[in-house]
Design an enzyme around this catalytic site. Structure first.
Site, short mmCIF file in Angstrom:
data_model
loop_
_atom_site.label_atom_id
_atom_site.label_comp_id
_atom_site.label_asym_id
_atom_site.label_seq_id
_atom_site.Cartn_x
_atom_site.Cartn_y
_atom_site.Cartn_z
N CYS A 192 -35.89 39.03 31.37
CA CYS A 192 -34.99 38.43 31.42
C CYS A 192 -33.84 39.88 30.31
O CYS A 192 -34.29 40.84 29.02
CB CYS A 192 -35.46 38.15 29.79
SG CYS A 192 -34.35 37.01 28.86
N GLY A 193 -32.66 39.51 31.01
CA GLY A 193 -31.73 40.53 30.40
C GLY A 193 -31.76 40.63 28.70
O GLY A 193 -31.43 41.47 28.68
N HIS A 194 -30.95 39.01 29.43
CA HIS A 194 -30.51 39.35 28.18
C HIS A 194 -31.74 39.63 26.43
O HIS A 194 -31.50 39.73 25.05
CB HIS A 194 -29.76 37.85 27.29
CG HIS A 194 -30.30 36.41 27.32
ND1 HIS A 194 -31.52 36.06 27.46
CD2 HIS A 194 -31.16 36.58 25.38
CE1 HIS A 194 -32.27 35.14 27.11
NE2 HIS A 194 -31.92 35.47 25.25
N HIS A 247 -33.53 29.73 38.90
CA HIS A 247 -32.52 30.41 38.85
C HIS A 247 -30.93 29.66 39.15
O HIS A 247 -30.85 30.87 40.27
CB HIS A 247 -31.88 31.61 37.82
CG HIS A 247 -33.35 31.18 36.71
ND1 HIS A 247 -34.14 31.87 36.73
CD2 HIS A 247 -32.70 31.66 35.64
CE1 HIS A 247 -34.87 31.80 35.26
NE2 HIS A 247 -33.75 32.29 34.62
N ASP A 299 -27.43 29.64 30.50
CA ASP A 299 -27.72 30.33 29.87
C ASP A 299 -26.11 31.26 28.78
O ASP A 299 -24.50 30.60 29.98
CB ASP A 299 -27.83 31.93 30.71
CG ASP A 299 -27.78 32.86 30.53
OD1 ASP A 299 -27.56 33.31 29.11
OD2 ASP A 299 -28.93 33.88 30.71
N CYS A 322 -26.54 36.68 31.45
CA CYS A 322 -27.58 36.61 32.05
C CYS A 322 -28.12 38.13 32.99
O CYS A 322 -27.79 37.69 33.67
CB CYS A 322 -27.56 35.05 32.98
SG CYS A 322 -29.64 34.70 33.84
N GLY A 323 -28.79 38.28 32.04
CA GLY A 323 -29.01 40.02 33.13
C GLY A 323 -29.49 39.37 34.08
O GLY A 323 -29.02 40.76 35.10
N THR A 324 -30.16 39.58 34.23
CA THR A 324 -31.25 39.08 35.40
C THR A 324 -30.23 38.38 36.66
O THR A 324 -30.78 38.61 37.96
CB THR A 324 -32.21 38.43 35.74
OG1 THR A 324 -32.33 36.86 34.86
CG2 THR A 324 -33.57 39.28 34.65
O1 PYC Z 1 -30.33 37.26 30.80
O2 PYC Z 1 -31.93 37.75 32.22
C1 PYC Z 1 -31.27 36.59 31.63
C2 PYC Z 1 -32.09 35.66 30.62
C3 PYC Z 1 -32.64 34.81 31.77
C4 PYC Z 1 -32.37 33.47 31.37
C5 PYC Z 1 -32.02 34.10 30.66
N1 PYC Z 1 -31.09 34.75 29.93
#
Ligand code: PYC
Length: 323
Positions: free
Chosen positions: A93-95, A213, A239, A243-245
């Protein structure tokens, strides 16, 4: 496992670009000392109520992402973390990773510099600088299939790319929607239908992995940025961050199409207009994504689970999917 009356779970909440993370510091279940990919299965099968109690209402909400700190396999790692949400577990999870680093920094457990953090889908490296900006060198990202057709009831055939960025994404560029905050109900309804249709039609990520997702992509609203997204997460919450991923998956698709060169900046705007700055590196066939953002601590709290409380184990989210 019911949450025992005596349980006290210490958490620090933060948000990254508007998307909240609840970092669990203590009071978590004993998951053993195996690799993180095994420990997440122990949690899923034996301690799932802990996830629900900590994250779902009335102590949390559908939007929140949990980050359980566990002892790293390798003592040289700065931390190890299992991410979870209202519906289940996330690979990376990036964030959330940015939130965990900001939290550890707030606690004085992590200083500026580079650190390794273990996750169930692999190790990531994070760099914290004095300004508070955090860069995550994510797990490898790749496009698995492009231009995949899915028949979505009420919407017809929708085309998208399937890509991995630490979670599985279906990325749709060709859609009629304006990615505005006042349209989120419509965006969530459409993307939820896409997700259901992918599952029903047996369209998956590599090795049959569920695509959980859905990412809608458009041009950026702010000319300083390169693209805007709306990402529907597995538990039907969207999100709030870029969303980092999802940004990693997007950059893998762009790189695969020859539209993003190594080192070139990609400023990804989310539905709130907050931005992650991304770039990739290439090592042979591998695409290594980097995501930079900032997180802010919002609460330091102890969660309580009183025996008389009918909801001490949380209220199951209607979107919870049993594996
Ligand atoms: O930032 O990767 C992310 C992420 C995944 C689900 C919510 N945020």
């Amino acid at each position: 496992m019911n949450m025992p009356d005596s349980s006290r779970v210490d958490v620090i909440d933060s948000h990254t670009g508007g998307e909240p993370t609840r970092c669990v510091l203590s009071g978590g279940p004993e998951l053993g000392d195996g690799p993180l990919s095994e420990r997440v299965e122990v949690m899923r099968h034996h301690f799932d109520l802990f996830r629900r109690a900590v994250l779902c209402e009335p102590r949390g909400s559908d939007v929140l992402v949990g980050a359980l700190l566990v002892t790293p396999v390798d003592p040289a790692s700065a931390a190890a973390v299992i991410f979870f949400n209202n519906a289940g577990y996330l690979g990376m999870c990036g964030h959330g990773m940015i939130g965990v680093v900001a939290t550890l920094s707030h606690m004085g457990r992590l200083g500026p510099g580079q650190h390794r953090i273990e996750t169930p889908v692999g190790n990531v490296h994070v760099t914290l600088v004095d300004s508070g900006e955090i860069t995550v060198s994510n797990v490898d990202a790749y496009r698995f299939r492009s231009n995949v057709a899915v028949d979505v009831p009420g919407h017809g055939v929708v085309l998208g790319d399937i890509a991995w960025g630490g979670n599985w994404f279906f990325l749709i560029e060709d859609h009629p929607y304006s990615l505005r905050l006042d349209h989120v109900d419509e965006l969530a309804a459409f993307t939820w239908e896409v997700r259901r249709s992918l599952a029903k039609q047996g369209i998956t990520g590599e090795m049959g992995c569920e695509i959980d997702h859905i990412e809608l992509c458009t041009a950026a609203h702010d000319p300083a940025n390169h693209g805007r997204n709306f990402v529907l997460c597995p538990g039907n919450a969207y999100d709030r961050s870029p969303c980092g991923t999802g940004t990693s998956a997007k950059m893998a698709c762009l790189a695969d199409s020859g539209k993003l060169a190594p080192g070139q900046e990609w400023r990804q705007e989310g539905i709130l207009g907050t931005v992650f700055t991304g770039r990739i590196q290439r090592e042979g066939d591998r695409i290594l994504p980097f995501i930079t953002g900032t997180a802010y601590v919002t609460a330091i709290a102890t969660l309580m689970f009183q025996s008389q409380d009918p909801f001490r184990n949380g209220i199951p989210s209607p979107f919870e999917m049993r594996s």
